[in-house]
Design an enzyme around this catalytic site. Sequence first.
Site, PDB file in Angstrom:
ATOM      1  N   ARG A   1      -1.793  20.427 -24.517  1.00  0.00           N
ATOM      2  CA  ARG A   1      -0.514  19.949 -25.036  1.00  0.00           C
ATOM      3  C   ARG A   1      -0.528  19.774 -26.549  1.00  0.00           C
ATOM      4  NH1 ARG A   1      -0.397  21.717 -21.032  1.00  0.00           N
ATOM      5  NH2 ARG A   1       0.246  20.897 -19.008  1.00  0.00           N
TER       6      ARG A   1
ATOM      7  N   SER B   1       7.341  13.971 -18.963  1.00  0.00           N
ATOM      8  CA  SER B   1       6.210  13.034 -18.960  1.00  0.00           C
ATOM      9  C   SER B   1       6.116  12.372 -20.323  1.00  0.00           C
ATOM     10  CB  SER B   1       4.916  13.778 -18.629  1.00  0.00           C
ATOM     11  OG  SER B   1       4.984  14.330 -17.335  1.00  0.00           O
TER      12      SER B   1
ATOM     13  N   GLU C   1       3.787  11.730 -25.500  1.00  0.00           N
ATOM     14  CA  GLU C   1       3.847  13.187 -25.580  1.00  0.00           C
ATOM     15  C   GLU C   1       5.009  13.673 -26.430  1.00  0.00           C
ATOM     16  OE1 GLU C   1       4.180  16.737 -22.329  1.00  0.00           O
ATOM     17  OE2 GLU C   1       2.485  15.378 -22.164  1.00  0.00           O
TER      18      GLU C   1
END
Length: 378
Positions: free
Chosen positions: A166, A250, A370
Amino acid sequence: MPEITPIPLAQLTTLRTGGVPERMIDALSTDELVEALRDVWATGDEWFVLGGGSNLFVGDDPFEGTVVRILTRGIERLPSPRPGFARLRVAAGHDWDDLVAVSVSEGLAGLEAMSGIPGTVGAAPVQNIGAYGQETVQTLVEVELIDETTGEVETVPAADLGLGFRTSVLKHHYGSVPARRAVILSATFELADVGHGERRIAGAQLRGALGLTEDDTVSLAWVREHVLATRARKGMVLDDADPDTHSAGSFFQNAVVSASFARTLPDACPRWPVAPDLDPVVVIPLSAYEGLVPAPTSRESDVKVSAGWLIENAGLRKGFRFPRSRAGLSTKHALALTNRGNATATELAELARYIQSRVAAEFGLVLQPEPVLIGVEL
């Protein structure tokens, strides 16, 4: 380069927060996008680019700068130098899930497990999006980007983007600046031309999510259909009528920790090994070189642990929210912070900080957000 009347960012982000920016530009073509960015950079004003708005958490105050909306679209099929493969070059503003649908319709494999992920193609390499064992890094060949420092457009191989879990050299991590400030204009993917027939699924994570055995055979269309259904059950497919989808997906990253730290967590905490660097680079100063290269030091692989499990087992169940707050955890998925109806960024940030503190107190691990945070602090 059409400059438009600024739209409240709460209307353009999936978390539904954000004030009105000072200036807004809609870029409908790559040329308009390049012109807009060069113009903004020349002024020295604050700025950011906006695609699908699905990975942004924007503060309540007006944004004192320019927002450039990337509205470019288009998919071009290209030949691949590898037999049995094809390449797709895609405009940065193109809807990600539409790209996945097109690839499946053309019998091209490599993106189908990432069905239903909101956002645009240009954002995919920035955070190396992934789901069920597939990640952008596995199929991305190169990106065309414009560099903020030079203002030049260039083509950059995927190997030079620092793609990791990520992350990439282009990502704004919370509390730090990206290693390279640039904006993606297009991305090129190389996909296996497998057709529409049924075949075995190689990835254990995807098989597990879809309830398949190693010997089961399914088509790309079947995988896409069932991935979309699985994500919908978790509230991870955008739906205006479902507050559980009014989120940035998320909100916290699954944490990557050392193997020794992972052993301090309860055995029930889901975890996955992170592939180690099998060919580490050893740098020996010339003054210290004695003709021998030491054998590489072996070490245990890092481990990725489930942030959702940590949240729930810190006592914060699905649907948790403070009394009278309009921000809450999804009722379907504990990793998603959701806007239950006109919640402010302040309310969502308060909830996020509380989650961090509870997980840290219970397990000694600080979860990292995130989404990209703009005008808001945790």
